[in-house]
Design a protein around this motif. Structure first.
Motif, short mmCIF file in Angstrom:
data_model
loop_
_atom_site.label_atom_id
_atom_site.label_comp_id
_atom_site.label_asym_id
_atom_site.label_seq_id
_atom_site.Cartn_x
_atom_site.Cartn_y
_atom_site.Cartn_z
N GLN A 1 60.98 -6.33 -19.82
CA GLN A 1 61.04 -5.32 -20.88
C GLN A 1 62.47 -4.78 -21.07
O GLN A 1 62.71 -3.91 -21.90
N GLY A 2 63.42 -5.27 -20.29
CA GLY A 2 64.80 -4.84 -20.41
C GLY A 2 65.12 -3.58 -19.62
O GLY A 2 66.18 -2.98 -19.80
N LYS A 3 64.23 -3.17 -18.73
CA LYS A 3 64.45 -1.98 -17.90
C LYS A 3 65.23 -2.37 -16.65
O LYS A 3 64.93 -3.36 -15.98
N ALA A 4 66.25 -1.57 -16.32
CA ALA A 4 67.06 -1.82 -15.13
C ALA A 4 66.24 -1.52 -13.87
O ALA A 4 65.54 -0.51 -13.80
N LEU A 5 66.34 -2.42 -12.90
CA LEU A 5 65.63 -2.29 -11.62
C LEU A 5 66.62 -2.42 -10.47
O LEU A 5 67.53 -3.25 -10.52
N TRP A 6 66.38 -1.66 -9.43
CA TRP A 6 67.12 -1.80 -8.19
C TRP A 6 66.14 -2.16 -7.08
O TRP A 6 66.30 -1.78 -5.94
N ASP A 7 65.13 -2.93 -7.44
CA ASP A 7 64.07 -3.33 -6.53
C ASP A 7 64.46 -4.66 -5.89
O ASP A 7 64.48 -5.70 -6.55
N THR A 8 64.73 -4.62 -4.59
CA THR A 8 65.21 -5.82 -3.90
C THR A 8 64.10 -6.83 -3.63
O THR A 8 64.38 -7.93 -3.16
N THR A 9 62.84 -6.48 -3.95
CA THR A 9 61.72 -7.41 -3.73
C THR A 9 61.20 -8.01 -5.03
O THR A 9 60.36 -8.91 -4.99
N TYR A 10 61.68 -7.56 -6.16
CA TYR A 10 61.21 -8.01 -7.48
C TYR A 10 61.41 -9.52 -7.64
O TYR A 10 62.48 -10.05 -7.35
N ASP A 11 60.37 -10.20 -8.14
CA ASP A 11 60.42 -11.64 -8.40
C ASP A 11 60.05 -11.91 -9.86
O ASP A 11 58.96 -12.40 -10.16
N GLY A 12 60.95 -11.57 -10.74
CA GLY A 12 60.70 -11.70 -12.17
C GLY A 12 60.63 -13.13 -12.66
O GLY A 12 59.99 -13.41 -13.67
N ASN A 13 61.29 -14.05 -11.97
CA ASN A 13 61.26 -15.45 -12.41
C ASN A 13 60.09 -16.21 -11.77
O ASN A 13 59.90 -17.39 -12.05
N GLY A 14 59.32 -15.53 -10.93
CA GLY A 14 58.08 -16.10 -10.40
C GLY A 14 58.23 -17.30 -9.50
O GLY A 14 57.32 -18.11 -9.40
N ASN A 15 59.36 -17.43 -8.81
CA ASN A 15 59.55 -18.60 -7.94
C ASN A 15 59.26 -18.30 -6.47
O ASN A 15 59.54 -19.11 -5.59
N GLY A 16 58.70 -17.11 -6.20
CA GLY A 16 58.36 -16.76 -4.83
C GLY A 16 59.52 -16.23 -4.01
O GLY A 16 59.38 -16.01 -2.81
N LYS A 17 60.67 -16.04 -4.63
CA LYS A 17 61.85 -15.51 -3.94
C LYS A 17 62.27 -14.21 -4.61
O LYS A 17 62.12 -14.03 -5.82
N SER A 18 62.85 -13.33 -3.82
CA SER A 18 63.38 -12.08 -4.36
C SER A 18 64.54 -12.39 -5.31
O SER A 18 65.51 -13.04 -4.93
N ASP A 19 64.42 -11.93 -6.57
CA ASP A 19 65.51 -12.14 -7.52
C ASP A 19 66.81 -11.51 -7.00
O ASP A 19 67.89 -12.06 -7.18
N TRP A 20 66.68 -10.35 -6.37
CA TRP A 20 67.86 -9.64 -5.85
C TRP A 20 68.61 -10.53 -4.87
O TRP A 20 69.83 -10.70 -4.97
#
Length: 188
Positions: free
Chosen positions: A115-134
């Motif tokens: 949605q274009g919202k800034a996140l500082w979430d080190t566990t977020y996996d927005g690309n859905g590959n099972g790895k933390s994007d951070w």
């Protein structure tokens, strides 16, 4: 005679100790060398690698937002006051002149969700590959020569990435600068 000798030796010892302490203070707390202009923007290598970081992350389906780059001493001091004399939580332990941001050698980042919202979430996996994007972004950054604030022992600064070029803050205060085309950014 012995008393006078020990008295003189004590005075000499104290004078030498005082001189050494002053010299140590000079070495560890230099004043800003005003003969060397301070940077006003990111170092060209840092800028180039910042852009590459955003691009390489995008290729993995990760949207990176660079939230900060070059910071003036005044801006740094305002951040330093957060959680001290200003409301909020402490976000830095560096006063103006004590941060690699002040010399154009550091950036801070966040992730952008779908949605274009800034996140500082080190566990977020927005690309859905099972790895933390951070952590994927941190890995890319390290490949590009950045050091990560999350690796620090004393104050974990997870959004922080810097390129030291083998220079300490004291080196930078004394007027040393990395060459514009430096290839050794990752030297810590």
């Amino acid at each position: 005679m012995k008393k006078k000798f020990f008295g003189n030796a004590s005075i000499t010892f104290l004078l030498i100790l005082a001189a050494l302490l002053l010299y140590y203070q000079f070495l560890t707390q230099p004043e800003i060398n005003e003969d060397v202009p301070l940077p006003q923007e990111l170092h060209p290598v840092v800028q180039e690698n910042k852009d590459m970081l955003v691009q390489k992350a995008a290729e993995r389906g990760i949207r990176v937002l660079v939230t900060d780059g070059f910071r003036s001493f005044e801006e740094q001091n305002q951040l330093y006051e957060m959680g001290r004399s200003k409301e909020g939580q402490i976000v830095t332990h560096a006063k103006g002149g004590e941060s690699y941001h002040n010399f154009g050698l550091a950036i801070d980042f966040a992730l952008l969700n779908k949605q274009g919202k800034a996140l500082w979430d080190t566990t977020y996996d927005g690309n859905g590959n099972g790895k933390s994007d951070w952590m994927e972004v941190v890995g890319i950054a390290k490949e590009l020569g950045f050091s990560w604030g999350g690796d620090w022992n004393h104050f974990k600064d997870y959004p922080h990435l810097e390129m030291r070029f083998g220079l300490t803050i004291n080196d930078l205060k004394r007027g040393k600068r990395p060459p514009e085309d430096a290839l050794t950014a990752s030297q810590n």
